[in-house]
Design a protein around this motif. Structure first.
Motif, PDB file in Angstrom:
ATOM      1  N   UNK A  38       0.874  -1.125   0.037  1.00  0.00           N
ATOM      2  CA  UNK A  38      -0.032  -0.103  -0.048  1.00  0.00           C
ATOM      3  C   UNK A  38       0.846   1.217   0.131  1.00  0.00           C
ATOM      4  N   UNK A  39       0.570   2.219  -0.902  1.00  0.00           N
ATOM      5  CA  UNK A  39       1.430   3.338  -1.249  1.00  0.00           C
ATOM      6  C   UNK A  39       0.721   4.503  -0.843  1.00  0.00           C
ATOM      7  N   UNK A  40       1.192   5.536  -0.210  1.00  0.00           N
ATOM      8  CA  UNK A  40       0.720   6.693   0.079  1.00  0.00           C
ATOM      9  C   UNK A  40       1.904   7.767   0.661  1.00  0.00           C
ATOM     10  N   UNK A  41       1.520   9.091   0.820  1.00  0.00           N
ATOM     11  CA  UNK A  41       2.502  10.152   1.594  1.00  0.00           C
ATOM     12  C   UNK A  41       1.488  10.347   2.955  1.00  0.00           C
ATOM     13  N   UNK A  42       1.891   9.693   3.690  1.00  0.00           N
ATOM     14  CA  UNK A  42       1.076   9.587   5.110  1.00  0.00           C
ATOM     15  C   UNK A  42       0.766  11.096   5.774  1.00  0.00           C
ATOM     16  N   UNK A  43       1.536  12.134   5.277  1.00  0.00           N
ATOM     17  CA  UNK A  43       1.490  13.426   5.904  1.00  0.00           C
ATOM     18  C   UNK A  43      -0.050  13.929   5.326  1.00  0.00           C
ATOM     19  N   UNK A  44      -0.656  13.290   4.264  1.00  0.00           N
ATOM     20  CA  UNK A  44      -1.993  13.660   4.014  1.00  0.00           C
ATOM     21  C   UNK A  44      -2.988  12.865   4.676  1.00  0.00           C
ATOM     22  N   UNK A  45      -2.700  11.600   5.036  1.00  0.00           N
ATOM     23  CA  UNK A  45      -3.525  10.845   5.836  1.00  0.00           C
ATOM     24  C   UNK A  45      -3.867  10.989   7.289  1.00  0.00           C
ATOM     25  N   UNK A  46      -5.213  11.241   7.468  1.00  0.00           N
ATOM     26  CA  UNK A  46      -5.614  11.032   8.981  1.00  0.00           C
ATOM     27  C   UNK A  46      -5.578   9.691   9.594  1.00  0.00           C
ATOM     28  N   UNK A  82      -0.396  -7.193  -5.049  1.00  0.00           N
ATOM     29  CA  UNK A  82      -0.996  -6.211  -5.367  1.00  0.00           C
ATOM     30  C   UNK A  82      -0.542  -4.922  -4.881  1.00  0.00           C
ATOM     31  N   UNK A  83      -0.243  -3.999  -5.781  1.00  0.00           N
ATOM     32  CA  UNK A  83       0.238  -2.634  -5.459  1.00  0.00           C
ATOM     33  C   UNK A  83      -0.744  -1.873  -5.533  1.00  0.00           C
ATOM     34  N   UNK A  84      -1.178  -1.118  -4.278  1.00  0.00           N
ATOM     35  CA  UNK A  84      -2.303  -0.096  -4.191  1.00  0.00           C
ATOM     36  C   UNK A  84      -1.867   1.228  -3.757  1.00  0.00           C
ATOM     37  N   UNK A  85      -1.981   2.215  -4.644  1.00  0.00           N
ATOM     38  CA  UNK A  85      -1.618   3.498  -4.418  1.00  0.00           C
ATOM     39  C   UNK A  85      -2.949   4.476  -4.232  1.00  0.00           C
ATOM     40  N   UNK A  86      -2.853   5.218  -3.238  1.00  0.00           N
ATOM     41  CA  UNK A  86      -3.736   6.406  -3.063  1.00  0.00           C
ATOM     42  C   UNK A  86      -3.554   7.383  -2.217  1.00  0.00           C
ATOM     43  N   UNK A  87      -4.385   8.622  -2.392  1.00  0.00           N
ATOM     44  CA  UNK A  87      -4.204   9.621  -1.946  1.00  0.00           C
ATOM     45  C   UNK A  87      -5.481  10.214  -1.758  1.00  0.00           C
ATOM     46  N   UNK A  88      -6.201  10.896  -0.540  1.00  0.00           N
ATOM     47  CA  UNK A  88      -7.271  11.689  -0.414  1.00  0.00           C
ATOM     48  C   UNK A  88      -6.731  12.971   0.021  1.00  0.00           C
ATOM     49  N   UNK A  89      -6.297  13.767  -0.857  1.00  0.00           N
ATOM     50  CA  UNK A  89      -5.635  14.936  -0.534  1.00  0.00           C
ATOM     51  C   UNK A  89      -6.484  16.123  -0.067  1.00  0.00           C
ATOM     52  N   UNK A  90      -7.903  15.966  -0.375  1.00  0.00           N
ATOM     53  CA  UNK A  90      -8.860  16.683   0.057  1.00  0.00           C
ATOM     54  C   UNK A  90      -9.281  16.556   1.779  1.00  0.00           C
ATOM     55  N   UNK A  91      -8.602  15.759   2.409  1.00  0.00           N
ATOM     56  CA  UNK A  91      -8.694  15.320   3.774  1.00  0.00           C
ATOM     57  C   UNK A  91      -7.939  16.784   4.457  1.00  0.00           C
TER      58      UNK A  91
END
Length: 384
Positions: free
Chosen positions: A50-58, A107-116
């Motif tokens: 699972x791939x993300x930039x965690x500073x955007x993740x709550x 499985x490689x899963x990338x996501x970002x919800x930047x509107x958080x």
């Protein structure tokens, strides 16, 4: 290059502003499409990355949450963060897991919800992607960093604001055709040139948009791939490199050395040359980034990249089609999902399934994905 690891399924959510669901629901949209594409069940997945930039993740440690929601327990899950290059870094890890024999399918899963978070908070976090002691305190944000690259390229090679605007015109032409893109409007050359300045010489249309989105890439070893997929797309070459985080530590600003080195590694591993590439996805977070990519990837000599865009050579019917899905400039740039989206585009191209943006006869494709301001560089070559 032996064909040992293949991509057998790809998926992507629509890239949007202000996604209404949770990150787990967002990830599911891409995962569902990839699983349907591969015609597999969750029991077939040996591990997830699972791939993300965690500073955007709550949500702290989102890999556990997403693996649970996608039905991937008790298989192991891992989290990868290399800012904008997170999901291609995840592909490199998945490739290694499969080559080592630890797992057959990943499985490689990338996501970002930047509107958080708010735009101001987003910019502050992007600023902290630089050295927080020696660089971030000066307040430089992403547009200003790439504006320095643009000024350096202009000074060294004589490229112009019009050259950058031509890149956005191309991006918008193909973004209109991409139903998963956040920005689906054509931009005229005069409109791009007359837009408001963000950080001189970069204007509004020289900059990609923040977005919410997810991508998924399912990878398998050769035996599984041949047994599952009628059209496996093979990982032919992988390259990765880094550069000093502080711009003051770099030799030049008119290109990205991490991209150049990563490309050399990928070409060598695949046993091909730049002229062999039929279609490419490059990391055009800003128009200058695409121009530098032409040169860093060897599609043009340093300083000659402008000739490709001026002569229309990076359009579908040109010598080297680049970002014919609209690129980050039109698709949007949900940090952790971006690289996986690029891979999806190339896989569809190589399978002949890209519809209105299909490059005829494409057999070899390249993905160029950059993390931060040229800190991390990944290049992946895929073959039919």
């Amino acid at each position: 290059m032996p064909k040992d690891v293949a991509v057998i399924g790809v998926g992507q959510s629509a890239f949007v502003r202000g996604y209404q669901g949770s990150i787990r629901e967002l990830a599911f949209e891409a995962f569902r499409e990839a699983m349907q594409d591969a015609a597999m069940s969750v029991a077939d997945i040996g591990a997830s990355v699972v791939c993300s930039a965690p500073e955007y993740d709550k949500q702290r440690s989102p890999s556990g949450l997403i693996a649970e929601y996608l039905g991937l327990n008790p298989q192991p899950t891992f989290v990868i963060e290399n800012v904008c290059s997170s999901s291609t870094s995840g592909v490199r890890v998945a490739y290694s897991l499969i080559k080592s024999g630890l797992h057959d399918v990943v499985a490689v899963i990338g996501f970002q919800k930047m509107s958080e978070i708010t735009s101001a908070e987003s910019q502050e976090r992007m600023g902290r992607g630089a050295d927080i002691i020696w660089e971030s305190p000066f307040g430089t944000m992403m547009p200003a960093y790439y504006a320095m690259h643009a000024r350096a390229h202009f000074t060294q090679y004589g490229s112009t604001e019009k050259d950058l605007a031509l890149i956005r015109v191309k991006s918008s032409k193909y973004g209109v055709l991409n139903n998963k893109a956040v920005y689906r409007k054509e931009v005229a050359l005069e409109q791009a040139l007359d837009a408001g300045v963000v950080s001189s010489p970069l204007k509004v249309f020289d900059c990609c948009a923040n977005a919410d989105g997810a991508s998924c890439v399912i990878m398998a070893n050769a035996d599984k791939a041949k047994g599952i997929s009628n059209q496996p797309v093979w990982v032919m070459g992988l390259g990765a490199a880094t550069a000093p985080m502080n711009l003051a530590g770099r030799d030049a600003l008119s290109g990205l050395n991490c991209a150049r080195l990563a490309a050399q590694q990928a070409y060598e591993m695949a046993g091909v040359r730049p002229r062999d590439i039929d279609v490419a996805e490059v990391h055009d977070c800003f128009t200058i980034a695409e121009l530098m990519a032409y040169e860093n990837l060897g599609f043009a000599e340093p300083g000659k990249g402008v000739e490709l865009i001026r002569n229309g050579e990076t359009y579908i019917d040109g010598k080297i089609p680049v970002n014919v899905d609209g690129g980050l400039l039109s698709k949007g740039h949900p940090i952790g999902a971006t690289g996986g989206s690029q891979i999806r585009t190339i896989v569809l191209q190589l399978r002949g399934e890209a519809g209105a943006i299909q490059v005829p006869g494409a057999e070899l494709g390249l993905v160029h994905n950059i993390g931060g301001v040229g800190i991390y560089g990944n290049v992946i070559i895929l073959g039919r």
